[in-house]
Design a protein around this motif. Structure first.
Motif, PDB file in Angstrom:
ATOM      1  N   ILE A  82      -2.270   8.352 -10.126  1.00 27.28           N
ATOM      2  CA  ILE A  82      -2.767   9.027 -11.327  1.00 27.28           C
ATOM      3  C   ILE A  82      -4.190   8.540 -11.585  1.00 27.28           C
ATOM      4  N   THR A  83      -5.169   9.436 -11.558  1.00 20.49           N
ATOM      5  CA  THR A  83      -6.560   9.074 -11.828  1.00 20.49           C
ATOM      6  C   THR A  83      -7.199  10.118 -12.730  1.00 20.49           C
ATOM      7  N   HIS A  84      -8.392   9.786 -13.221  1.00 23.20           N
ATOM      8  CA  HIS A  84      -9.185  10.788 -13.925  1.00 23.20           C
ATOM      9  C   HIS A  84     -10.122  11.479 -12.940  1.00 23.20           C
ATOM     10  N   GLU A  85     -10.922  10.692 -12.232  1.00 19.49           N
ATOM     11  CA  GLU A  85     -11.811  11.235 -11.214  1.00 19.49           C
ATOM     12  C   GLU A  85     -11.002  11.718 -10.008  1.00 19.49           C
ATOM     13  N   PRO A  86     -11.482  12.780  -9.337  1.00 14.97           N
ATOM     14  CA  PRO A  86     -10.867  13.163  -8.068  1.00 14.97           C
ATOM     15  C   PRO A  86     -11.502  12.375  -6.929  1.00 14.97           C
ATOM     16  N   PRO A  87     -10.835  12.273  -5.809  1.00 18.86           N
ATOM     17  CA  PRO A  87     -11.526  11.758  -4.633  1.00 18.86           C
ATOM     18  C   PRO A  87     -12.724  12.649  -4.306  1.00 18.86           C
ATOM     19  N   ALA A  88     -13.843  12.047  -3.939  1.00 21.26           N
ATOM     20  CA  ALA A  88     -15.065  12.820  -3.702  1.00 21.26           C
ATOM     21  C   ALA A  88     -14.902  13.824  -2.569  1.00 21.26           C
ATOM     22  N   SER A 120       0.820  -1.224   0.000  1.00 18.57           N
ATOM     23  CA  SER A 120       0.000   0.000   0.000  1.00 18.57           C
ATOM     24  C   SER A 120       0.850   1.269   0.000  1.00 18.57           C
ATOM     25  N   LYS A 121       1.990   1.199  -0.692  1.00 15.27           N
ATOM     26  CA  LYS A 121       2.879   2.358  -0.783  1.00 15.27           C
ATOM     27  C   LYS A 121       3.315   2.546  -2.230  1.00 15.27           C
ATOM     28  N   VAL A 122       3.025   3.723  -2.786  1.00 16.15           N
ATOM     29  CA  VAL A 122       3.489   4.079  -4.125  1.00 16.15           C
ATOM     30  C   VAL A 122       3.980   5.517  -4.084  1.00 16.15           C
ATOM     31  N   CYS A 143     -13.360  21.612  -1.975  1.00 14.67           N
ATOM     32  CA  CYS A 143     -12.148  22.394  -2.254  1.00 14.67           C
ATOM     33  C   CYS A 143     -12.117  22.876  -3.699  1.00 14.67           C
ATOM     34  N   LEU A 144     -12.651  22.041  -4.591  1.00 14.14           N
ATOM     35  CA  LEU A 144     -12.588  22.337  -6.020  1.00 14.14           C
ATOM     36  C   LEU A 144     -13.754  23.194  -6.487  1.00 14.14           C
ATOM     37  N   GLY A 145     -14.807  23.290  -5.680  1.00 11.98           N
ATOM     38  CA  GLY A 145     -15.978  24.050  -6.085  1.00 11.98           C
ATOM     39  C   GLY A 145     -16.745  23.402  -7.215  1.00 11.98           C
ATOM     40  N   VAL A 146     -16.708  22.069  -7.291  1.00 11.56           N
ATOM     41  CA  VAL A 146     -17.438  21.350  -8.327  1.00 11.56           C
ATOM     42  C   VAL A 146     -18.468  20.445  -7.679  1.00 11.56           C
ATOM     43  N   ASP A 147     -19.487  20.107  -8.444  1.00  9.75           N
ATOM     44  CA  ASP A 147     -20.578  19.292  -7.946  1.00  9.75           C
ATOM     45  C   ASP A 147     -20.360  17.843  -8.349  1.00  9.75           C
ATOM     46  N   VAL A 148     -20.124  16.981  -7.379  1.00  8.92           N
ATOM     47  CA  VAL A 148     -19.973  15.558  -7.657  1.00  8.92           C
ATOM     48  C   VAL A 148     -21.267  14.882  -7.215  1.00  8.92           C
ATOM     49  N   GLN A 149     -22.229  14.822  -8.121  1.00  9.40           N
ATOM     50  CA  GLN A 149     -23.536  14.268  -7.789  1.00  9.40           C
ATOM     51  C   GLN A 149     -23.528  12.751  -7.809  1.00  9.40           C
ATOM     52  N   GLN A 150     -22.842  12.197  -8.799  1.00  7.51           N
ATOM     53  CA  GLN A 150     -22.852  10.749  -8.963  1.00  7.51           C
ATOM     54  C   GLN A 150     -21.820  10.111  -8.054  1.00  7.51           C
ATOM     55  N   ARG A 151     -22.283   9.264  -7.135  1.00  7.45           N
ATOM     56  CA  ARG A 151     -21.357   8.550  -6.261  1.00  7.45           C
ATOM     57  C   ARG A 151     -21.127   7.162  -6.837  1.00  7.45           C
ATOM     58  N   LEU A 152     -19.877   6.866  -7.149  1.00  7.75           N
ATOM     59  CA  LEU A 152     -19.507   5.586  -7.716  1.00  7.75           C
ATOM     60  C   LEU A 152     -18.714   4.783  -6.701  1.00  7.75           C
ATOM     61  N   GLU A 153     -18.577   3.511  -6.983  1.00  5.29           N
ATOM     62  CA  GLU A 153     -17.787   2.663  -6.102  1.00  5.29           C
ATOM     63  C   GLU A 153     -16.343   3.144  -6.021  1.00  5.29           C
ATOM     64  N   ILE A 154     -15.849   3.739  -7.121  1.00  4.96           N
ATOM     65  CA  ILE A 154     -14.461   4.214  -7.076  1.00  4.96           C
ATOM     66  C   ILE A 154     -14.292   5.367  -6.096  1.00  4.96           C
ATOM     67  N   HIS A 155     -15.353   6.157  -5.860  1.00  6.11           N
ATOM     68  CA  HIS A 155     -15.226   7.248  -4.893  1.00  6.11           C
ATOM     69  C   HIS A 155     -14.933   6.678  -3.500  1.00  6.11           C
ATOM     70  N   THR A 156     -15.627   5.617  -3.130  1.00  6.93           N
ATOM     71  CA  THR A 156     -15.354   4.966  -1.851  1.00  6.93           C
ATOM     72  C   THR A 156     -13.948   4.381  -1.847  1.00  6.93           C
ATOM     73  N   PHE A 157     -13.572   3.756  -2.955  1.00  8.26           N
ATOM     74  CA  PHE A 157     -12.242   3.177  -3.085  1.00  8.26           C
ATOM     75  C   PHE A 157     -11.161   4.244  -2.948  1.00  8.26           C
ATOM     76  N   PHE A 158     -11.355   5.389  -3.595  1.00  9.89           N
ATOM     77  CA  PHE A 158     -10.366   6.459  -3.511  1.00  9.89           C
ATOM     78  C   PHE A 158     -10.235   6.991  -2.085  1.00  9.89           C
ATOM     79  N   GLU A 159     -11.350   7.066  -1.365  1.00  7.73           N
ATOM     80  CA  GLU A 159     -11.270   7.506   0.028  1.00  7.73           C
ATOM     81  C   GLU A 159     -10.476   6.506   0.857  1.00  7.73           C
ATOM     82  N   ASP A 160     -10.604   5.227   0.531  1.00  4.59           N
ATOM     83  CA  ASP A 160      -9.820   4.202   1.228  1.00  4.59           C
ATOM     84  C   ASP A 160      -8.325   4.378   0.949  1.00  4.59           C
ATOM     85  N   ILE A 161      -7.994   4.735  -0.305  1.00  8.27           N
ATOM     86  CA  ILE A 161      -6.588   4.973  -0.641  1.00  8.27           C
ATOM     87  C   ILE A 161      -6.034   6.122   0.202  1.00  8.27           C
ATOM     88  N   ILE A 162      -6.813   7.205   0.317  1.00 10.02           N
ATOM     89  CA  ILE A 162      -6.378   8.349   1.114  1.00 10.02           C
ATOM     90  C   ILE A 162      -6.068   7.928   2.546  1.00 10.02           C
TER      91      ILE A 162
END
Length: 234
Positions: free
Chosen positions: A158-164, A152-154, A169-188
């Motif tokens: 590099i992703t396309h989507e940002p972590p939800a 778990s160390k790199v 911070c970005l001032g953007v609306d992330v309406q669609q919650r995908l499984e990758i959003h949960t996954f990205f939070e786990d990476i954080i």
């Protein structure tokens, strides 16, 4: 050196940037999704890809939400590249796969493309939307397995989507919650990494302490060359 930029959306003018003219065969340019040069398979598109294949440096991209996934999967085969699996578009152009980890100049890069199109309804109506843009559960499981191989160390993510969690911070609306959003939070929470680059938001912005929204800027992953910190477990 390795450089990162954002969505190119099939715009060849992006490659006329004077900064890129300084790159040579030892350099790599990573695009954080929506490469866009594999879209309709026309002769014009083939001509542009040929011009890109003549660049001295390597072009490596994760997929975004505006790719022709059917064309990518049908026309370009999988191969090994720098410790991971890619689709080879040309000898110097590679499609980085979801959940793979590559070693470039002695530094490790975890990549995970895909996401959700904000214009999905219109694109579905016009036949320009592909379901493969949404990462699958199996792709996420594969990514988790690869991260475990590296303890778990790199060095970089590099992703396309940002972590939800960055949407405010970005001032953007992330309406669609995908499984990758949960996954990205786990990476954080669970992974060690030096920097995280993503392209979807179409802005150039640093979000302390480790996140970079990239679009038109071309950023060296490190202003000064540093040796990679994280390796695969033996």
């Amino acid at each position: 050196m390795v450089y990162v930029t954002g969505d190119t959306h099939g715009d060849y003018e992006r490659f006329s940037d004077p900064y890129l003219k300084k790159l040579d065969e030892d350099d790599t340019l990573i695009i954080c999704g929506d490469f866009g040069f594999i879209w309709d398979g026309t002769r014009q598109e083939e001509y542009i890809l040929k011009k890109l294949s003549q660049k001295k440096y390597t072009i490596a991209f994760v997929d975004g939400c505006h790719e022709n996934f059917d064309l990518l999967e049908r026309e370009y085969s999988l191969k090994r590249w720098n410790g991971g699996i890619v689709r080879e578009i040309a000898p110097n152009i590679v499609h980085l796969q979801r959940g793979e980890i590559y070693t470039i100049e002695d530094e490790t890069y975890f990549t995970f493309g895909g996401g959700h199109s904000q214009d999905i309804e219109y694109r579905q109506e016009t036949g320009n939307w592909w379901k493969q843009e949404h990462p699958t559960h199996n792709e996420i499981r594969h990514a988790i397995h690869k991260l475990h191989e590296y303890d778990s160390k790199v060095d970089y993510v590099i992703t396309h989507e940002p972590p939800a969690s960055l949407k405010d911070c970005l001032g953007v609306d992330v309406q669609q919650r995908l499984e990758i959003h949960t996954f990205f939070e786990d990476i954080i929470k669970e992974c060690e990494y030096r920097k995280w680059f993503f392209g979807k938001c179409h802005m150039d912005r640093f979000i302390p302490l480790k996140f970079y929204a990239v679009f038109e800027e071309i950023l060296p992953v490190e202003p000064k060359r540093t040796r990679g910190l994280f390796r695969r477990k033996r």
